[in-house]
Design an enzyme around this catalytic site. Structure first.
Site, PDB file in Angstrom:
ATOM      1  N   ASP A  70       0.886  -1.277  -0.027  1.00 30.02           N
ATOM      2  CA  ASP A  70      -0.072   0.195  -0.138  1.00 30.02           C
ATOM      3  C   ASP A  70       1.000   1.113   0.055  1.00 30.02           C
ATOM      4  OD1 ASP A  70      -1.325   2.285   0.877  1.00 30.02           O
ATOM      5  OD2 ASP A  70      -2.873   0.840   1.713  1.00 30.02           O
ATOM      6  N   LYS A 126       2.231  10.527 -16.560  1.00 29.99           N
ATOM      7  CA  LYS A 126       1.674  11.954 -16.602  1.00 29.99           C
ATOM      8  C   LYS A 126       0.199  11.559 -16.396  1.00 29.99           C
ATOM      9  CE  LYS A 126      -1.052  12.106 -19.319  1.00 29.99           C
ATOM     10  NZ  LYS A 126      -2.178  11.174 -19.701  1.00 29.99           N
ATOM     11  N   HIS A 156       3.917   9.143 -23.250  1.00 31.34           N
ATOM     12  CA  HIS A 156       4.093   8.038 -24.404  1.00 31.34           C
ATOM     13  C   HIS A 156       3.993   8.381 -25.858  1.00 31.34           C
ATOM     14  CE1 HIS A 156      -0.412   7.736 -24.188  1.00 31.34           C
ATOM     15  NE2 HIS A 156      -0.160   6.794 -25.482  1.00 31.34           N
ATOM     16  N   LYS A 160       6.011   7.395 -29.691  1.00 33.69           N
ATOM     17  CA  LYS A 160       5.357   6.783 -30.917  1.00 33.69           C
ATOM     18  C   LYS A 160       6.050   7.016 -31.887  1.00 33.69           C
ATOM     19  CE  LYS A 160       0.549   7.709 -29.351  1.00 33.69           C
ATOM     20  NZ  LYS A 160      -0.257   6.640 -29.502  1.00 33.69           N
ATOM     21  N   GLU A 194     -10.375  10.676 -30.162  1.00 33.88           N
ATOM     22  CA  GLU A 194     -10.823   9.304 -29.592  1.00 33.88           C
ATOM     23  C   GLU A 194     -12.222   8.768 -29.578  1.00 33.88           C
ATOM     24  OE1 GLU A 194      -8.017   7.744 -26.198  1.00 33.88           O
ATOM     25  OE2 GLU A 194      -8.523   9.959 -25.695  1.00 33.88           O
ATOM     26  N   ASP A 213      -5.335  15.965 -18.916  1.00 35.77           N
ATOM     27  CA  ASP A 213      -4.989  14.608 -19.469  1.00 35.77           C
ATOM     28  C   ASP A 213      -4.379  14.360 -20.823  1.00 35.77           C
ATOM     29  OD1 ASP A 213      -5.284  11.556 -19.085  1.00 35.77           O
ATOM     30  OD2 ASP A 213      -6.829  11.587 -20.547  1.00 35.77           O
ATOM     31  N   HIS A 218       0.407  15.632 -23.963  1.00 34.02           N
ATOM     32  CA  HIS A 218       0.617  14.834 -25.262  1.00 34.02           C
ATOM     33  C   HIS A 218       0.510  15.952 -26.496  1.00 34.02           C
ATOM     34  CE1 HIS A 218       0.404  11.240 -23.435  1.00 34.02           C
ATOM     35  NE2 HIS A 218      -1.121  11.075 -23.340  1.00 34.02           N
ATOM     36  N   LYS A 318     -12.889  12.770 -26.361  1.00 33.32           N
ATOM     37  CA  LYS A 318     -13.153  11.412 -25.851  1.00 33.32           C
ATOM     38  C   LYS A 318     -14.788  11.235 -26.643  1.00 33.32           C
ATOM     39  CE  LYS A 318     -10.615   9.970 -22.507  1.00 33.32           C
ATOM     40  NZ  LYS A 318      -9.421   9.192 -23.045  1.00 33.32           N
TER      41      LYS A 318
HETATM   42  C1  BG6 Z   1      -3.525   8.687 -22.103  1.00 34.08           C
HETATM   43  C2  BG6 Z   1      -4.768   9.569 -21.480  1.00 34.08           C
HETATM   44  O1  BG6 Z   1      -2.315   9.308 -21.798  1.00 34.08           O
HETATM   45  O2  BG6 Z   1      -3.607   8.607 -23.578  1.00 34.08           O
HETATM   46  C3  BG6 Z   1      -5.737   8.621 -22.227  1.00 34.08           C
HETATM   47  O3  BG6 Z   1      -4.776   9.315 -20.017  1.00 34.08           O
HETATM   48  C4  BG6 Z   1      -5.985   8.448 -23.652  1.00 34.08           C
HETATM   49  O4  BG6 Z   1      -7.234   9.263 -21.744  1.00 34.08           O
HETATM   50  C5  BG6 Z   1      -4.654   7.926 -24.170  1.00 34.08           C
HETATM   51  O5  BG6 Z   1      -6.984   7.753 -24.031  1.00 34.08           O
HETATM   52  C6  BG6 Z   1      -4.408   7.975 -25.580  1.00 34.08           C
HETATM   53  O6  BG6 Z   1      -3.352   7.177 -25.972  1.00 34.08           O
HETATM   54  P1  BG6 Z   1      -3.161   6.542 -27.436  1.00 34.08           P
HETATM   55  O7  BG6 Z   1      -1.747   6.216 -27.466  1.00 34.08           O
HETATM   56  O8  BG6 Z   1      -4.316   5.655 -27.459  1.00 34.08           O
HETATM   57  O9  BG6 Z   1      -3.429   7.713 -28.478  1.00 34.08           O
END
Ligand code: BG6
Length: 468
Positions: A70, A126, A156, A160, A194, A213, A218, A318
């Protein structure tokens, strides 16, 4: 379970993780090592599809272990310390895939338990904090137990393959550099749309929202890579210095500007493909009166010689009509058209870089349509990167985990970058919080609220949705 463990499996399958390595799952649930491994197996099968091989799995499974901790119970860290005993000479990567409110506590406890060795790396997911102040607090605490060169702040998107390709496109070719500026480029759009909703992350997302987010990290990172000056080399600090300059040159959006330069929305029920989907406010974990935005559009401006007067429109959301990540660069129209008639000077040249789902680069030019008349039509010079290079591109987390183990920091965010990004985001958030209005509703399966269209239309442009 969806991204990290499948990525580690792939690294292992490619022979890049030695047999004496260990992968420890650490969480609050009371799980045996076998129960954990069974869970990982099920998820790896699900997310890896054909890449999952029973023969490889047996070896990978042997690397897995599990320790119940924990994060806020100091005594639990002794169990972790025991699990790591006798292995201090091996590089340790602590991946904190938790909410940012736990980062500081975890780092303090790891340090107090004496398990952060000089070659350890701390990887932070993040968003780093929820505003500039909390980010700087986290950075202070983490910085007190590890050097900056041991801290890997992950975004991330930087891992890519397509984002790497953007760097290659800009700095591996001399062709685009003279065009990459005001006076040539009219405007830039960055879209990460998305179809997914908030999945099982309702309670996290409801505290976070799309601005924190997606935009703070990103989208701003994509903007930095598009807009930065050529770094002197590909080293971590050379690249990060240039990105930082872009972030610092972003024109602040004041409270008064926020309503003109930003649009926010929240999805309602709708139809995605053939599925009827529910409203954000009825997602599990979400407050039924929630004012959290699931869509954001922003007009960003960069106050530099290169970019003065070139708007960068950022958009993410989203439950939109399609899942797509795309950068569209629209060039200036010809100064004077020698052709008459419709279509002869419009639409302008465009460079479209699709990041996902397919990886492609398309240059739209005007050409003469066959026939007697001099009629111009847009045609595309297209490069399908998946087709051109047959080999499998690395998943973002595969590359980033590999880079971190090897001590390569280029694709991770430095402390000052994260803090500069928050400095631009915080006033927008504050303006929204001070505004009595809720985010504008939009139907799931649409392209977001009308206010996003109005935002860009004020400058005489439209969102580039043709390919959607
Ligand atoms: C994440 C977000 O960092 O990136 C998510 O927290 C989002 O909400 C995701 O869905 C999108 O990543 P990718 O690589 O699927 O475009």
């Amino acid at each position: 379970m969806r991204k990290l463990l499948p990525a580690l499996y792939r690294r292992y399958a490619d022979g890049l993780i030695p047999a004496d390595a260990r992968i420890l799952g650490i969480a609050r649930s009371q799980l045996t090592k076998d129960a954990f491994a069974d869970k990982v197996e099920q998820k790896c099968r699900q997310h890896l599809g054909e890449a999952f091989k029973d023969t490889v799995w047996a070896g990978f499974r042997a690397l897995l272990g599990y320790v119940k901790v924990d994060a806020t119970h100091p005594a639990d860290y002794q169990d972790l310390s025991q699990a790591l005993a006798g292995r201090a000479d091996i590089v340790r990567l602590f991946f904190l895939s938790t909410g940012p409110d736990l980062f500081a506590a975890i780092c303090r406890e790891l340090s107090a338990a004496g398990i952060v060795t000089p070659t350890s790396r701390i990887m932070l997911e993040k968003p780093l904090g929820e505003d500039g102040e909390s980010a700087s607090r986290i950075n202070e605490t983490v910085g007190a137990m590890a050097r900056e060169s041991q801290i890997y702040r992950i975004d991330h998107y930087l891992g890519k393959e397509t984002v790497q390709n953007l760097i290659a496109l800009r700095f591996g070719n001399s062709l685009f550099e003279p065009l990459w500026r005001r006076g040539q480029i009219r405007h830039v759009q960055i879209t990460v749309a998305e179809q997914l909703g908030v999945e099982s992350r309702g309670s996290f997302y409801d505290r976070t929202g799309a601005l924190r987010d997606m935009v703070q990290n990103h989208l701003l990172q994509l903007l930095c890579i598009l807009a930065m000056e050529p770094p002197a080399n590909n080293s971590a600090d050379a690249v990060r210095d240039e990105k930082l300059k872009v972030l610092r040159a972003l024109r602040p959006i004041s409270e008064a500007d926020a309503l003109l330069k930003t649009a926010r929305g929240q999805y309602r029920e709708g139809v995605i493909g053939t599925d009827r989907t529910s409203a954000y406010r009825s997602e599990p974990g979400v407050d039924p009166q929630s004012r959290t935005e699931t869509f954001v559009a922003i007009k960003a401006e960069i106050d530099t010689w290169r970019w003065a007067g070139v708007p960068f429109y950022l958009r993410t959301g989203k439950r939109l009509q399609r899942s797509v990540g795309e950068i569209v660069i629209t060039f200036d129209p010809v100064p004077h058209s020698i052709f008459s008639g419709p279509f002869n000077s419009d639409p302008p040249n465009r460079l479209m870089i699709q990041l996902q789902p397919d990886e492609s680069i398309t240059l739209r030019i005007l050409a003469k349509a066959p026939g007697e008349a001099m009629r111009l039509r847009p045609v595309d010079l297209s490069l399908d990167l998946g087709e051109s290079f047959k080999s499998r591109p690395l998943e973002a987390y595969e590359r980033l985990l590999g880079d971190a183990i090897q001590g390569k920091l280029t694709l991770f965010m430095r402390r000052d970058e994260v803090e500069a990004a928050w400095k631009w985001i915080d006033p927008i958030r504050a303006a929204w919080d001070a505004d009595d209005e809720d985010p504008k509703p939009y139907a799931a399966g649409s392209w977001g609220p009308n206010t996003a269209g109005a935002l860009i239309a004020r400058d005489g442009f439209t969102w580039y949705d043709e390919t959607f």
